[in-house]
Design an enzyme around this catalytic site. Structure first.
Site, PDB file in Angstrom:
ATOM      1  N   HIS A 135       0.822  -1.212   0.000  1.00 23.39           N
ATOM      2  CA  HIS A 135       0.000   0.000   0.000  1.00 23.39           C
ATOM      3  C   HIS A 135       0.855   1.260   0.000  1.00 23.39           C
ATOM      4  O   HIS A 135       1.969   1.261   0.502  1.00 23.39           O
ATOM      5  CB  HIS A 135      -0.887   0.041   1.256  1.00 23.39           C
ATOM      6  CG  HIS A 135      -1.750  -1.157   1.414  1.00 23.39           C
ATOM      7  ND1 HIS A 135      -2.052  -1.683   2.645  1.00 23.39           N
ATOM      8  CD2 HIS A 135      -2.386  -1.940   0.511  1.00 23.39           C
ATOM      9  CE1 HIS A 135      -2.842  -2.736   2.495  1.00 23.39           C
ATOM     10  NE2 HIS A 135      -3.052  -2.914   1.202  1.00 23.39           N
ATOM     11  N   LYS A 166       6.548   6.464   7.250  1.00 23.37           N
ATOM     12  CA  LYS A 166       6.092   5.559   8.308  1.00 23.37           C
ATOM     13  C   LYS A 166       7.275   5.109   9.160  1.00 23.37           C
ATOM     14  O   LYS A 166       8.376   4.915   8.650  1.00 23.37           O
ATOM     15  CB  LYS A 166       5.443   4.304   7.717  1.00 23.37           C
ATOM     16  CG  LYS A 166       4.203   4.549   6.915  1.00 23.37           C
ATOM     17  CD  LYS A 166       3.662   3.247   6.346  1.00 23.37           C
ATOM     18  CE  LYS A 166       2.406   3.496   5.535  1.00 23.37           C
ATOM     19  NZ  LYS A 166       1.883   2.270   4.938  1.00 23.37           N
ATOM     20  N   TYR A 190       2.473   1.343  13.807  1.00 20.80           N
ATOM     21  CA  TYR A 190       3.241   2.298  13.011  1.00 20.80           C
ATOM     22  C   TYR A 190       2.740   3.724  13.180  1.00 20.80           C
ATOM     23  O   TYR A 190       1.582   3.972  13.441  1.00 20.80           O
ATOM     24  CB  TYR A 190       3.287   1.909  11.537  1.00 20.80           C
ATOM     25  CG  TYR A 190       1.970   1.797  10.816  1.00 20.80           C
ATOM     26  CD1 TYR A 190       1.555   2.790   9.938  1.00 20.80           C
ATOM     27  CD2 TYR A 190       1.155   0.685  10.978  1.00 20.80           C
ATOM     28  CE1 TYR A 190       0.365   2.686   9.245  1.00 20.80           C
ATOM     29  CE2 TYR A 190      -0.035   0.564  10.297  1.00 20.80           C
ATOM     30  CZ  TYR A 190      -0.435   1.569   9.429  1.00 20.80           C
ATOM     31  OH  TYR A 190      -1.617   1.459   8.749  1.00 20.80           O
ATOM     32  N   ASP A 199      -6.604  -6.312  -1.778  1.00 19.58           N
ATOM     33  CA  ASP A 199      -5.174  -6.537  -2.002  1.00 19.58           C
ATOM     34  C   ASP A 199      -4.919  -7.531  -3.135  1.00 19.58           C
ATOM     35  O   ASP A 199      -3.911  -7.424  -3.831  1.00 19.58           O
ATOM     36  CB  ASP A 199      -4.488  -6.993  -0.718  1.00 19.58           C
ATOM     37  CG  ASP A 199      -4.293  -5.850   0.271  1.00 19.58           C
ATOM     38  OD1 ASP A 199      -4.588  -4.686  -0.080  1.00 19.58           O
ATOM     39  OD2 ASP A 199      -3.860  -6.119   1.398  1.00 19.58           O
TER      40      ASP A 199
END
Length: 183
Positions: free
Chosen positions: A62, A72, A132, A170
C-alpha cells in the site's frame, strides 16, 4: 537510538537501547528530537496505527499518492512479520528496489519508510501486533497499491502462496508496470 542504513535511499533500520533484567525489559520506543537529529529529517508524526493479524495474513503493498504520501515508522509489539518496503520515487537511485526485513517483538527493530514508498507485511508467527506512526493523515481517495505477487518486484514473502490470507482489495491491486505507465 541507533540508525542503520539500508540499500534503499532514506530508508533506515532503527534499534533502541533495551534494558533487560529478571523483571523484563524497558526501552524508549520513540524520541522525536533524537529521531530528527539522527535522520536529518524534520518530520512530525501525526497518527499512530495498530493492527493484529494471524499467521499468513499479508497486508500490502500500500501507499498514498500525491500530497498524501506518508512516511512511516513501523515496529512489531507481539510476534513476527516480514516487512517489505518498495522505493517508488522515480528520481531515487534505489527506485524499483525493495527491502525485506524481519521485525519481531524480540529483536525490537523498527523500520523507517520515507514518503514515496509502497509498504506491506506478512505475519510469520501465530499472531502479530503491528504498530506504526505516519507523518500525514490517511486519505481514502489517495490510496493506491501494487499486487503482492508482482512479477517485476519478485518479493519472497517467506510463506507458501496457498497459506497467504489477503483481502479482496489486495488481491486485485495493479502491477508495478501499471504504476510505471501511470507516472
Amino acid at each position: 537510538m541507533k540508525l542503520e542504513l539500508t540499500h534503499l535511499q532514506d530508508c533506515f533500520i532503527i534499534k533502541e537501547d533495551v534494558f533487560e533484567d529478571s523483571r523484563g525489559y524497558f526501552m524508549e520506543t520513540f524520541n522525536q528530537k533524537q529521531f530528527n537529529a539522527l535522520t536529518n529529517l524534520d518530520l512530525e508524526f501525526v497518527q499512530d496505527n495498530q493492527s493484529r493479524s494471524s499467521k499468513g495474513v499479508l497486508r500490502g503493498l500500500h501507499f498514498q499518492i500525491g500530497e498524501s504520501a506518508q512516511a512511516k515508522l513501523v515496529r512489531v509489539l507481539e510476534g513476527a512479520v516480514l516487512d517489505v518496503a518498495v522505493d517508488l520515487r522515480k528520481d531515487s537511485p534505489s527506485f524499483g528496489r525493495h527491502i525485506e526485513i524481519e521485525l519481531t517483538s524480540d529483536n525490537h527493530k523498527q523500520l523507517f519508510i520515507p514518503a514515496g514508498f509502497a509498504h506491506g507485511f506478512v505475519v510469520l508467527s501465530d499472531f502479530a501486533t503491528f504498530f506504526y506512526k505516519v507523518d500525514k493523515y490517511y486519505h481514502p481517495g489517495n490510496e493506491s497499491g501494487i499486487v503482492y505477487n508482482d512479477i517485476d518486484l519478485n518479493i519472497d514473502w517467506k510463506i507458501p502462496v496457498h497459506n497467504l490470507k489477503l483481502s479482496e482489495k489486495d488481491k486485485s491491486l495493479g502491477t508495478f508496470k501499471d504504476l510505471l505507465n501511470s507516472m
